[in-house]
Enzyme design. Sequence first.
Site, PDB file in Angstrom:
ATOM      1  CG  HIS A 281      -0.344  -0.049   2.528  1.00 42.24           C
ATOM      2  ND1 HIS A 281      -0.920  -0.642   3.629  1.00 42.24           N
ATOM      3  CD2 HIS A 281       0.834   0.464   2.978  1.00 42.24           C
ATOM      4  CE1 HIS A 281      -0.132  -0.490   4.671  1.00 42.24           C
ATOM      5  NE2 HIS A 281       0.939   0.178   4.306  1.00 42.24           N
TER       6      HIS A 281
ATOM      7  CG  HIS B 223       0.765   4.237   7.636  1.00 43.71           C
ATOM      8  ND1 HIS B 223      -0.356   3.808   6.967  1.00 43.71           N
ATOM      9  CD2 HIS B 223       1.731   3.330   7.354  1.00 43.71           C
ATOM     10  CE1 HIS B 223      -0.089   2.693   6.311  1.00 43.71           C
ATOM     11  NE2 HIS B 223       1.171   2.379   6.526  1.00 43.71           N
TER      12      HIS B 223
ATOM     13  CG  HIS C 151       8.294  -1.535   3.541  1.00 40.83           C
ATOM     14  ND1 HIS C 151       7.402  -2.555   3.754  1.00 40.83           N
ATOM     15  CD2 HIS C 151       7.624  -0.398   3.862  1.00 40.83           C
ATOM     16  CE1 HIS C 151       6.247  -2.063   4.174  1.00 40.83           C
ATOM     17  NE2 HIS C 151       6.357  -0.746   4.272  1.00 40.83           N
TER      18      HIS C 151
ATOM     19  CD  GLU D 292       2.988  -1.584   6.315  1.00 39.84           C
ATOM     20  OE1 GLU D 292       2.820  -0.420   6.682  1.00 39.84           O
ATOM     21  OE2 GLU D 292       3.243  -1.878   5.118  1.00 39.84           O
TER      22      GLU D 292
HETATM   23  C1  DHB Z   1       6.300   3.395   2.162  1.00 42.04           C
HETATM   24  C2  DHB Z   1       5.730   2.124   2.343  1.00 42.04           C
HETATM   25  C3  DHB Z   1       4.676   1.954   3.234  1.00 42.04           C
HETATM   26  O1  DHB Z   1       4.090   0.751   3.513  1.00 42.04           O
HETATM   27  C4  DHB Z   1       4.160   3.039   3.899  1.00 42.04           C
HETATM   28  O2  DHB Z   1       3.100   2.835   4.709  1.00 42.04           O
HETATM   29  C5  DHB Z   1       4.725   4.298   3.737  1.00 42.04           C
HETATM   30  C6  DHB Z   1       5.796   4.476   2.868  1.00 42.04           C
HETATM   31  C7  DHB Z   1       7.423   3.625   1.210  1.00 42.04           C
HETATM   32  O3  DHB Z   1       8.045   2.658   0.742  1.00 42.04           O
HETATM   33  O4  DHB Z   1       7.678   4.779   0.869  1.00 42.04           O
HETATM   34 FE    FE Z   2       2.522   1.040   5.375  1.00 43.46          FE
END
Ligand code: DHB
Ligand code: FE
Length: 284
Positions: free
Chosen positions: A12, A59, A194, A241
């Site tokens: 997302h 978030h 990530h 996540e």
């Molecule tokens: C990014 C990825 C995410 O899941 C998020 O919530 C906010 C930023 C990113 O890779 O920039």
């Molecule tokens: Fe996220």
Amino acid sequence: MARVIWGLATSHVPSIGAAMDNGKTAEPYWKPLFDGYAPAREWMAGHRPDVAVIVYNDHANALDLDLVPTFAVGTAESYEVADEGWGRRPVPPVAGAPELSEHLVRRLVDDSFDIATFHGLDVDHGLTVPLSVYCPDPGEQWPCPVVPVLVNVIRHPQPTAARCYALGQAIGRAIRSFPEDLGVAVFGTGGMSHQLAGARAGLINTPFDRMFLEKIETDPEALARLTREEYVAQAGTEGIELIMWLVMRGAMDERITRIHETYHVPASNTAAGLALFENGGAPA
Ligand code: DHB
Ligand code: FE
């Protein structure tokens, strides 16, 4: 009776939404990602649900870090798109499905999930970007109303993967006991690997992501056995996540049929994955 017709797992990342909102999807950076989405979008457009249950996390946009419920369900008539600091995305507000929401809340509480409820809520990229992945051109209105299901993945201690899987199973039972004849899509959002900050910022773990993409279909119990520390170690502080994909998987039947999958690195700081499953086994 209501039934789950398909499940979509998807990252997302906010800039995936921004790429769509700013007409950049054909640019070289983004084209491979959106090309990868195309077969899933085409299939979903031919299999439209009456309602979507979208499992996501806020978030620190609608909520602040002083109050982070472990699990919550939105019960509102509609949800505004959150302003995350650069204005609201130019997408429609999200219509709610309050009767199904209230039913889920009642059934989940009876099933020993003591969840919080939101009677008003702005929804951030965690929910609107997956809607855009499903439906890139909604016009004035998204194609179906939504039940938001919120999971705390941002503040320690996050719920265990096993508890997320069990929540999904309870959501599946609750959907199947709703008396209206509705086809329901369930979205599991976030991931894949990530990490946005700290010494390991930029972490991508493709072998872990590939394993996860496979086992979310074939062996979700194995993914449910991983600890939160293993998720953070393997997938990154934000890669945890992925436990929200297990909520989606739990709501589906034991046997599901993979319609499409795509995996692309990078989308912003993230390994972007998508997996689309029809509920039930393939016809013999
Ligand atoms: C990014 C990825 C995410 O899941 C998020 O919530 C906010 C930023 C990113 O890779 O920039
Ligand atoms: Fe996220």
